[in-house]
Design a protein around this motif. Structure first.
Motif, PDB file in Angstrom:
ATOM      1  N   GLN A 151       0.820  -1.203   0.000  1.00 41.52           N
ATOM      2  CA  GLN A 151       0.000   0.000   0.000  1.00 41.52           C
ATOM      3  C   GLN A 151       0.861   1.263   0.000  1.00 41.52           C
ATOM      4  O   GLN A 151       0.478   2.298  -0.545  1.00 41.52           O
ATOM      5  CB  GLN A 151      -0.927   0.005   1.221  1.00 41.52           C
ATOM      6  N   ASP A 152       2.045   1.173   0.582  1.00 41.95           N
ATOM      7  CA  ASP A 152       2.942   2.331   0.633  1.00 41.95           C
ATOM      8  C   ASP A 152       3.400   2.757  -0.758  1.00 41.95           C
ATOM      9  O   ASP A 152       3.839   3.894  -0.952  1.00 41.95           O
ATOM     10  CB  ASP A 152       4.172   2.011   1.488  1.00 41.95           C
ATOM     11  N   ASP A 153       3.315   1.838  -1.713  1.00 38.04           N
ATOM     12  CA  ASP A 153       3.756   2.147  -3.081  1.00 38.04           C
ATOM     13  C   ASP A 153       2.671   2.807  -3.913  1.00 38.04           C
ATOM     14  O   ASP A 153       2.926   3.208  -5.053  1.00 38.04           O
ATOM     15  CB  ASP A 153       4.211   0.863  -3.785  1.00 38.04           C
ATOM     16  N   GLU A 154       1.454   2.920  -3.380  1.00 34.59           N
ATOM     17  CA  GLU A 154       0.350   3.445  -4.177  1.00 34.59           C
ATOM     18  C   GLU A 154       0.625   4.827  -4.752  1.00 34.59           C
ATOM     19  O   GLU A 154       0.377   5.049  -5.948  1.00 34.59           O
ATOM     20  CB  GLU A 154      -0.954   3.462  -3.374  1.00 34.59           C
ATOM     21  N   PRO A 155       1.121   5.781  -3.968  1.00 31.75           N
ATOM     22  CA  PRO A 155       1.380   7.111  -4.554  1.00 31.75           C
ATOM     23  C   PRO A 155       2.351   7.051  -5.735  1.00 31.75           C
ATOM     24  O   PRO A 155       2.161   7.752  -6.733  1.00 31.75           O
ATOM     25  CB  PRO A 155       1.977   7.904  -3.384  1.00 31.75           C
ATOM     26  N   ARG A 156       3.363   6.203  -5.621  1.00 30.65           N
ATOM     27  CA  ARG A 156       4.341   6.080  -6.699  1.00 30.65           C
ATOM     28  C   ARG A 156       3.703   5.466  -7.945  1.00 30.65           C
ATOM     29  O   ARG A 156       3.953   5.920  -9.067  1.00 30.65           O
ATOM     30  CB  ARG A 156       5.513   5.217  -6.217  1.00 30.65           C
ATOM     31  N   LEU A 157       2.878   4.434  -7.761  1.00 23.64           N
ATOM     32  CA  LEU A 157       2.211   3.804  -8.895  1.00 23.64           C
ATOM     33  C   LEU A 157       1.242   4.786  -9.558  1.00 23.64           C
ATOM     34  O   LEU A 157       1.135   4.842 -10.782  1.00 23.64           O
ATOM     35  CB  LEU A 157       1.460   2.556  -8.451  1.00 23.64           C
TER      36      LEU A 157
END
Length: 255
Positions: A151-157
């Motif tokens: 979930q922490d990668d969502e902004p990057r994706l």
């Protein structure tokens, strides 16, 4: 009962390609990767709750034996039939050993090294864009399917996708551009719950150092998000097994 009939009974389709979720034009690598993904879901050790898991696993082995053989695949493509008497479909073959030969285990170090080079790479960007198009902007499905993703990668994706939309590379699907805050909050809530469960498991297992924690997290992901974890390992093992694919096919041909 023949292979096609068994596929219809167990997977609700007699089309060998549809069972694997691919099309007739799939490459050998795509067939191999898809076989791994689907077989993991029904592997007897991973699906003990499914009374038909063993049968499904065996049928998938036979299916792959057909599609990985150029001559048999050509016959199936042209006539829609398989040779039930061929050596590849022998009832005496141990499909578990066959599967292990195709997909040797990878190590935790392999996973760590791959993740370090994959995140932020052009390969990841292409994969994310492909998932965006495949799932028509559904971020729940994209995050569940993306490799090395939490979930922490969502902004990057999201930034990768937004940039592709602005450049005209992909269509602006409403599911992405108009996603409600309620849905975003629900996704974060699920992620936080998984994180809390992982931390609780860490305490119960008495794990403390970074490596043990990572192992625990991987086990937790496997338990609570089995399909995503299997997809991640499938793609990873396919990447690591490319060099050895030819030699393994040669061994199978001598059986």
């Amino acid at each position: 009962m023949g292979l096609l009939e068994r596929c219809q009974e167990l997977f609700k389709t007699s089309n060998l390609y549809e069972v694997l979720g691919i099309n007739k034009e799939a490459t050998e690598t795509e067939i191999r990767r898809s076989y791994y993904k689907v077989s993991l879901k029904v592997h007897p050790d991973r699906a003990p709750e499914d009374p038909l898991a063993t049968e499904k696993f065996q049928v998938l082995g036979k299916l792959y034996a057909v599609l990985s053989d150029k001559e048999q695949r050509a016959v199936y493509n042209e006539q829609g039939v398989v040779d039930e008497e061929s050596d590849a479909l022998s009832q005496d073959r141990c499909w578990e050993d066959y599967w292990r030969l195709l997909f040797p285990k990878i190590t935790l170090q392999d996973i760590l090294e791959f993740e370090n080079t994959y995140k932020g790479s052009d390969e990841e960007r292409q994969d994310v864009i492909q998932l965006y198009v495949q799932h028509q902007g559904n971020m729940d499905a994209i995050i569940d399917s993306a490799m090395c993703c939490s979930q922490d990668d969502e902004p990057r994706l999201c930034s990768i996708i937004q940039a592709a939309i602005q450049s005209g590379e992909v269509t602006a699907f409403p599911a992405f551009t108009q996603e409600s805050e309620k849905k975003k909050k629900a996704r974060r809530k699920r992620a936080n719950k998984e994180r809390e469960e992982a931390e609780e498991m860490q305490k119960e297992m008495g794990l403390g150092d970074e490596d043990d924690s990572l192992v625990m997290m991987l086990k937790q992901k496997q338990k609570s998000r089995e399909q995503n974890f299997n997809s991640f390992l499938s793609d990873l093992e396919a990447k690591y097994s490319k060099k050895s694919g030819k030699s393994q096919r040669g061994k199978r041909g001598k059986k």
